[in-house]
Design a protein around this motif. Structure first.
Motif, mmCIF file in Angstrom:
data_model
loop_
_atom_site.group_PDB
_atom_site.id
_atom_site.type_symbol
_atom_site.label_atom_id
_atom_site.label_comp_id
_atom_site.label_asym_id
_atom_site.label_seq_id
_atom_site.Cartn_x
_atom_site.Cartn_y
_atom_site.Cartn_z
ATOM 1 N N ASP A 199 0.157 -4.308 8.931
ATOM 2 C CA ASP A 199 -0.929 -4.257 9.915
ATOM 3 C C ASP A 199 -0.583 -3.419 11.144
ATOM 4 O O ASP A 199 -1.435 -3.160 11.981
ATOM 5 C CB ASP A 199 -1.387 -5.657 10.313
ATOM 6 N N GLU A 200 0.653 -2.962 11.266
ATOM 7 C CA GLU A 200 1.054 -2.066 12.349
ATOM 8 C C GLU A 200 0.839 -0.596 11.982
ATOM 9 O O GLU A 200 0.991 0.279 12.829
ATOM 10 C CB GLU A 200 2.532 -2.264 12.686
ATOM 11 N N ILE A 201 0.489 -0.326 10.736
ATOM 12 C CA ILE A 201 0.332 1.042 10.251
ATOM 13 C C ILE A 201 -1.098 1.517 10.464
ATOM 14 O O ILE A 201 -2.050 0.794 10.151
ATOM 15 C CB ILE A 201 0.698 1.129 8.756
ATOM 16 N N ASP A 202 -1.257 2.714 10.997
ATOM 17 C CA ASP A 202 -2.575 3.314 11.166
ATOM 18 C C ASP A 202 -2.988 3.911 9.816
ATOM 19 O O ASP A 202 -2.495 4.960 9.414
ATOM 20 C CB ASP A 202 -2.529 4.399 12.239
ATOM 21 N N ILE A 253 4.351 7.490 7.258
ATOM 22 C CA ILE A 253 3.313 6.677 7.895
ATOM 23 C C ILE A 253 3.328 6.906 9.404
ATOM 24 O O ILE A 253 4.309 7.378 9.965
ATOM 25 C CB ILE A 253 3.483 5.180 7.584
ATOM 26 N N VAL A 254 2.204 6.544 10.036
ATOM 27 C CA VAL A 254 2.066 6.593 11.493
ATOM 28 C C VAL A 254 1.703 5.191 11.944
ATOM 29 O O VAL A 254 0.838 4.542 11.347
ATOM 30 C CB VAL A 254 0.957 7.591 11.916
ATOM 31 N N LEU A 255 2.363 4.709 12.990
ATOM 32 C CA LEU A 255 2.066 3.378 13.501
ATOM 33 C C LEU A 255 0.885 3.425 14.459
ATOM 34 O O LEU A 255 0.633 4.440 15.110
ATOM 35 C CB LEU A 255 3.290 2.799 14.198
ATOM 36 N N LYS A 256 0.168 2.301 14.542
ATOM 37 C CA LYS A 256 -0.975 2.191 15.453
ATOM 38 C C LYS A 256 -0.514 2.299 16.897
ATOM 39 O O LYS A 256 0.618 1.967 17.238
ATOM 40 C CB LYS A 256 -1.665 0.835 15.266
ATOM 41 N N GLN A 257 -1.430 2.745 17.754
ATOM 42 C CA GLN A 257 -1.178 2.780 19.197
ATOM 43 C C GLN A 257 -1.310 1.371 19.744
ATOM 44 O O GLN A 257 -2.053 0.553 19.212
ATOM 45 C CB GLN A 257 -2.187 3.702 19.888
ATOM 46 N N GLY A 258 -0.601 1.080 20.812
ATOM 47 C CA GLY A 258 -0.697 -0.230 21.434
ATOM 48 C C GLY A 258 0.499 -0.486 22.317
ATOM 49 O O GLY A 258 1.405 0.340 22.415
ATOM 50 N N PRO A 259 0.542 -1.657 22.967
ATOM 51 C CA PRO A 259 1.627 -1.976 23.895
ATOM 52 C C PRO A 259 3.019 -1.880 23.254
ATOM 53 O O PRO A 259 3.955 -1.403 23.861
ATOM 54 C CB PRO A 259 1.340 -3.411 24.328
ATOM 55 N N SER A 300 9.270 5.465 18.777
ATOM 56 C CA SER A 300 9.199 6.925 18.796
ATOM 57 C C SER A 300 7.803 7.399 18.428
ATOM 58 O O SER A 300 7.078 6.726 17.709
ATOM 59 C CB SER A 300 10.196 7.507 17.805
ATOM 60 N N ASN A 301 7.459 8.576 18.918
ATOM 61 C CA ASN A 301 6.170 9.171 18.583
ATOM 62 C C ASN A 301 6.242 9.837 17.223
ATOM 63 O O ASN A 301 7.305 10.199 16.756
ATOM 64 C CB ASN A 301 5.769 10.202 19.639
ATOM 65 N N GLY A 302 5.116 10.036 16.606
ATOM 66 C CA GLY A 302 5.064 10.742 15.337
ATOM 67 C C GLY A 302 5.136 9.824 14.139
ATOM 68 O O GLY A 302 4.968 8.619 14.238
ATOM 69 N N SER A 303 5.396 10.435 13.013
ATOM 70 C CA SER A 303 5.413 9.680 11.771
ATOM 71 C C SER A 303 6.830 9.231 11.438
ATOM 72 O O SER A 303 7.805 9.753 11.969
ATOM 73 C CB SER A 303 4.848 10.535 10.642
ATOM 74 N N CYS A 304 6.903 8.254 10.574
ATOM 75 C CA CYS A 304 8.194 7.769 10.102
ATOM 76 C C CYS A 304 8.145 7.632 8.591
ATOM 77 O O CYS A 304 7.066 7.591 7.995
ATOM 78 C CB CYS A 304 8.572 6.445 10.765
ATOM 79 N N LYS A 305 9.300 7.572 7.983
ATOM 80 C CA LYS A 305 9.410 7.537 6.535
ATOM 81 C C LYS A 305 9.681 6.111 6.064
ATOM 82 O O LYS A 305 10.526 5.421 6.633
ATOM 83 C CB LYS A 305 10.544 8.454 6.085
ATOM 84 N N LEU A 323 0.822 -1.213 0.000
ATOM 85 C CA LEU A 323 0.000 0.000 0.000
ATOM 86 C C LEU A 323 0.854 1.261 0.000
ATOM 87 O O LEU A 323 0.438 2.294 -0.492
ATOM 88 C CB LEU A 323 -0.923 0.019 1.221
ATOM 89 N N TYR A 324 2.039 1.190 0.574
ATOM 90 C CA TYR A 324 2.907 2.357 0.686
ATOM 91 C C TYR A 324 4.174 2.134 -0.117
ATOM 92 O O TYR A 324 4.603 1.000 -0.329
ATOM 93 C CB TYR A 324 3.229 2.645 2.162
#
Length: 82
Positions: free
Chosen positions: A59-62, A12-18, A24-29, A5-6
């Motif tokens: 499936d880890e990507i929001d 991209i931003v990763l989903k929240q979770g444990p 790191s917070n925020g988006s990544c390339k 898809l990408y």
């Protein structure tokens, strides 16, 4: 087999979770697409605040926070809206 898809260069931003706590917070390339592993498409990514790459599965990507640039943008809309 369907396309990733990408693409390289997408943000991209990763989903929240444990597991997200250790990331790191925020988006990544997206640096590159990787071969599927156990049926999941994978990406090599890097956060701006880190000096190393991570491997994440699709499936880890929001999807709602990670807009798709390029021709597969409508594919994400189809996934989100059924």
């Amino acid at each position: 087999m369907t396309a990733h898809l990408y693409q390289t260069g997408d943000m991209i931003v990763l989903k929240q979770g444990p597991m997200r706590i250790a990331r790191s917070n925020g988006s990544c390339k997206v640096l590159s697409t990787l071969p599927e592993s156990q049926g999941a498409k994978r990406y090599r990514v890097r956060f701006d605040t880190e000096t190393f790459d991570r491997s994440v599965s699709e499936d880890e990507i929001d999807l709602t926070l990670s807009p798709r640039s390029g021709k597969n943008a409508t594919e994400i809309k189809g996934i989100l809206h059924g």
